[in-house]
Motif scaffolding. Structure first.
Motif, PDB file in Angstrom:
ATOM      1  N   ALA A  46      23.009  57.785  28.739  1.00  0.00           N
ATOM      2  CA  ALA A  46      23.610  58.980  29.347  1.00  0.00           C
ATOM      3  C   ALA A  46      22.492  59.914  29.769  1.00  0.00           C
ATOM      4  N   ALA A  47      22.607  60.452  30.984  1.00  0.00           N
ATOM      5  CA  ALA A  47      21.624  61.430  31.465  1.00  0.00           C
ATOM      6  C   ALA A  47      22.326  62.774  31.574  1.00  0.00           C
ATOM      7  N   ASP A  48      21.799  63.757  30.873  1.00  0.00           N
ATOM      8  CA  ASP A  48      22.432  65.094  30.830  1.00  0.00           C
ATOM      9  C   ASP A  48      23.925  64.982  30.542  1.00  0.00           C
ATOM     10  N   GLN A  49      24.248  64.179  29.526  1.00  0.00           N
ATOM     11  CA  GLN A  49      25.622  64.026  29.015  1.00  0.00           C
ATOM     12  C   GLN A  49      26.586  63.381  30.004  1.00  0.00           C
ATOM     13  N   CYS A  50      26.066  62.634  30.975  1.00  0.00           N
ATOM     14  CA  CYS A  50      26.940  61.806  31.822  1.00  0.00           C
ATOM     15  C   CYS A  50      26.471  60.365  31.698  1.00  0.00           C
ATOM     16  N   ILE A  51      27.411  59.466  31.436  1.00  0.00           N
ATOM     17  CA  ILE A  51      27.026  58.076  31.229  1.00  0.00           C
ATOM     18  C   ILE A  51      26.576  57.446  32.553  1.00  0.00           C
ATOM     19  N   CYS A  52      25.428  56.793  32.521  1.00  0.00           N
ATOM     20  CA  CYS A  52      24.899  56.120  33.722  1.00  0.00           C
ATOM     21  C   CYS A  52      25.692  54.841  33.947  1.00  0.00           C
ATOM     22  N   LEU A  53      26.188  54.658  35.160  1.00  0.00           N
ATOM     23  CA  LEU A  53      27.110  53.550  35.405  1.00  0.00           C
ATOM     24  C   LEU A  53      26.412  52.201  35.529  1.00  0.00           C
ATOM     25  N   ASN A  54      25.137  52.208  35.928  1.00  0.00           N
ATOM     26  CA  ASN A  54      24.430  50.925  36.018  1.00  0.00           C
ATOM     27  C   ASN A  54      22.926  51.145  35.876  1.00  0.00           C
ATOM     28  N   GLU A  55      22.208  50.050  35.895  1.00  0.00           N
ATOM     29  CA  GLU A  55      20.761  50.110  35.644  1.00  0.00           C
ATOM     30  C   GLU A  55      19.991  50.790  36.763  1.00  0.00           C
ATOM     31  N   GLY A  56      20.632  50.860  37.929  1.00  0.00           N
ATOM     32  CA  GLY A  56      19.955  51.492  39.070  1.00  0.00           C
ATOM     33  C   GLY A  56      20.151  53.003  39.125  1.00  0.00           C
ATOM     34  N   ALA A  57      21.036  53.513  38.272  1.00  0.00           N
ATOM     35  CA  ALA A  57      21.347  54.948  38.316  1.00  0.00           C
ATOM     36  C   ALA A  57      20.081  55.768  38.107  1.00  0.00           C
ATOM     37  N   SER A  58      19.968  56.881  38.833  1.00  0.00           N
ATOM     38  CA  SER A  58      18.772  57.727  38.735  1.00  0.00           C
ATOM     39  C   SER A  58      18.805  58.585  37.472  1.00  0.00           C
ATOM     40  N   ILE A  59      17.663  58.673  36.835  1.00  0.00           N
ATOM     41  CA  ILE A  59      17.555  59.580  35.688  1.00  0.00           C
ATOM     42  C   ILE A  59      16.565  60.697  36.046  1.00  0.00           C
ATOM     43  N   ARG A  60      16.153  60.735  37.301  1.00  0.00           N
ATOM     44  CA  ARG A  60      15.167  61.705  37.777  1.00  0.00           C
ATOM     45  C   ARG A  60      15.677  63.146  37.545  1.00  0.00           C
ATOM     46  N   GLY A  61      14.862  63.944  36.935  1.00  0.00           N
ATOM     47  CA  GLY A  61      15.206  65.353  36.745  1.00  0.00           C
ATOM     48  C   GLY A  61      16.083  65.639  35.533  1.00  0.00           C
ATOM     49  N   ALA A  62      16.533  64.592  34.829  1.00  0.00           N
ATOM     50  CA  ALA A  62      17.380  64.839  33.654  1.00  0.00           C
ATOM     51  C   ALA A  62      16.566  65.517  32.571  1.00  0.00           C
ATOM     52  N   SER A  63      17.171  66.493  31.902  1.00  0.00           N
ATOM     53  CA  SER A  63      16.422  67.137  30.821  1.00  0.00           C
ATOM     54  C   SER A  63      16.741  66.474  29.471  1.00  0.00           C
ATOM     55  N   GLU A  64      17.807  65.668  29.459  1.00  0.00           N
ATOM     56  CA  GLU A  64      18.215  65.042  28.195  1.00  0.00           C
ATOM     57  C   GLU A  64      18.729  63.634  28.506  1.00  0.00           C
ATOM     58  N   ILE A  65      18.168  62.647  27.863  1.00  0.00           N
ATOM     59  CA  ILE A  65      18.610  61.264  28.084  1.00  0.00           C
ATOM     60  C   ILE A  65      18.935  60.651  26.730  1.00  0.00           C
ATOM     61  N   ALA A  66      20.116  59.997  26.638  1.00  0.00           N
ATOM     62  CA  ALA A  66      20.545  59.465  25.341  1.00  0.00           C
ATOM     63  C   ALA A  66      20.741  57.958  25.407  1.00  0.00           C
ATOM     64  N   PHE A  67      20.311  57.273  24.352  1.00  0.00           N
ATOM     65  CA  PHE A  67      20.586  55.844  24.196  1.00  0.00           C
ATOM     66  C   PHE A  67      21.698  55.682  23.169  1.00  0.00           C
ATOM     67  N   MET A  68      22.794  55.039  23.607  1.00  0.00           N
ATOM     68  CA  MET A  68      23.987  55.003  22.761  1.00  0.00           C
ATOM     69  C   MET A  68      24.500  53.574  22.556  1.00  0.00           C
ATOM     70  N   PRO A  69      24.395  53.061  21.337  1.00  0.00           N
ATOM     71  CA  PRO A  69      25.044  51.787  21.003  1.00  0.00           C
ATOM     72  C   PRO A  69      26.566  51.954  21.127  1.00  0.00           C
ATOM     73  N   PRO A  70      27.332  50.869  20.954  1.00  0.00           N
ATOM     74  CA  PRO A  70      28.792  50.977  21.067  1.00  0.00           C
ATOM     75  C   PRO A  70      29.338  52.137  20.244  1.00  0.00           C
ATOM     76  N   LEU A  71      30.253  52.887  20.849  1.00  0.00           N
ATOM     77  CA  LEU A  71      30.839  54.064  20.221  1.00  0.00           C
ATOM     78  C   LEU A  71      31.892  53.617  19.218  1.00  0.00           C
ATOM     79  N   SER A  72      31.940  54.298  18.095  1.00  0.00           N
ATOM     80  CA  SER A  72      32.984  53.951  17.125  1.00  0.00           C
ATOM     81  C   SER A  72      33.239  55.060  16.133  1.00  0.00           C
ATOM     82  N   GLY A  73      34.331  55.793  16.373  1.00  0.00           N
ATOM     83  CA  GLY A  73      34.720  56.819  15.420  1.00  0.00           C
ATOM     84  C   GLY A  73      35.826  56.305  14.505  1.00  0.00           C
ATOM     85  N   GLY A  74      36.568  57.250  13.954  1.00  0.00           N
ATOM     86  CA  GLY A  74      37.769  56.912  13.165  1.00  0.00           C
ATOM     87  C   GLY A  74      37.443  56.341  11.814  1.00  0.00           C
TER      88      GLY A  74
END
Lengths: 84, 136, 136, 84
Positions: free
Chosen positions: A56-84
């Motif tokens: 995710a770049a600036d709290q928006c999930i990148c849709l594919n590997e080509g998505a730009s991350i240029r200028g993002a101030s925050e980038i997150a690496f997220m394994p599969p999500l699982s709450g509950g």
């Protein structure tokens, strides 16, 4: 300066939940970023290379590997999500 | 939540709810605690978005979602979902659906710790199958 | 109920519950109150039998059913069902099923009173259809 | 002496929730009982004649119109059940 966040098992691999990096101007896409991190830390690179690690770049999930991350101030690496 | 505060509207005939607890045993063995990691800001935004979509799809009058983060000792509650609607079918469907989304689509990461160490718990095939029964 | 008393077992990961309220409007118009008639002795026996069958079918750890009788003012709760189990699918299914049985198979008779008088409320075709989805 | 109980709309027709009756020895089945009540009170007889009014003898539901109610100390007329 870009803040990179690591969640779940990527946090274990990174050894910390976040790091601040100066990302080189040549790094434009999600794929570039993964490769750049792998070149600096092969173990962490392997952990974030898994197909199920989303970025995710600036709290928006990148849709594919080509998505730009240029200028993002925050980038997150997220394994599969699982709450509950 | 208004459902519990007496401000419930007279049209509200049905309150379905669910509490999920940290069990003392998992398929991996005994469990001492869970640790729930989240992404501040993003997690709240995503859970709100999921809740809003569930509330709209099922014509709810109210929907409450409470999810704990951090260290959760075994036996403690982890999550509460409560759906208020005019009729019971909608309240039940919304509660089930919200739980299914939380298991696969909400930005939480869950580490289970037992006497033999800890491991990250990711959604199962059954979790993904349940989630795919709902369109978003 | 043990589910709420802290005596819950560590295997109990899921508590689903439902509260049904007396709405202030029904398809027949405004509602001031419900009056719930029952058959002392027989009602308790039949509700227990239904609850036991639901608990067995869904491997519950506990099942609570509270049903009010007598005069129930509009906006008041009428019924509570709470099902405790290891996993959420069983708890949800049991709660839905118990409510469906209560609507059609439990010895209660319900009179609704509004400003224009009162009428007996009997199960609808939808109630019977939901009930027939469960085998007993 | 047999106690007869009326629930739901049959209670309205009976004008009370219960009555104690001396049921004649000739009344053996559910059908006999319905006919006997109708002969004494046609309006109540009509209310309890509806196909959806079930009969329980000593808290067991009678499965058909031929079921014996002989010796029961408590007989109930029950319109469709509906809680919740």
């Amino acid at each position: 300066m870009t803040r990179i966040l690591f969640f779940g098992r990527t946090r274990d691999a990174a050894g910390c939940g976040e790091m601040d990096c100066e990302i080189p101007a040549a790094i434009e896409s999600v794929a570039d970023l993964r490769a750049w991190i792998a070149s600096r830390d092969p173990e962490l690179g392997a952990a974030i290379a898994a197909k199920d690690i989303r970025v995710a770049a600036d709290q928006c999930i990148c849709l594919n590997e080509g998505a730009s991350i240029r200028g993002a101030s925050e980038i997150a690496f997220m394994p599969p999500l699982s709450g509950g | 939540m208004r459902a519990f505060s007496g401000e419930r509207d007279g049209e509200a005939g049905a309150l379905a709810s669910f509490v999920g607890y940290c069990r003392t045993e998992s398929p991996n063995g005994p469990v001492n605690q869970l640790e729930l990691d989240h992404y501040p800001g993003f997690t709240e935004k995503e859970v709100s978005r999921l809740a809003h979509s569930v509330a709209m799809r099922h014509n709810l009058l109210d929907l409450l979602v409470i999810h704990r983060i951090g260290v959760i000792p075994a036996n403690d509650p982890v999550v509460l979902v409560a759906a208020l609607s005019s009729h019971r079918a909608e309240a039940f469907a919304a509660t089930v659906e919200m739980m299914d989304y939380l298991k696969t689509d909400a930005p939480f990461w869950k580490r289970e710790t037992g006497p033999d160490g800890s491991r990250w718990i990711e959604p199962t095939a059954a979790d993904y199958a349940r989630r795919s029964e709902h369109s978003k």
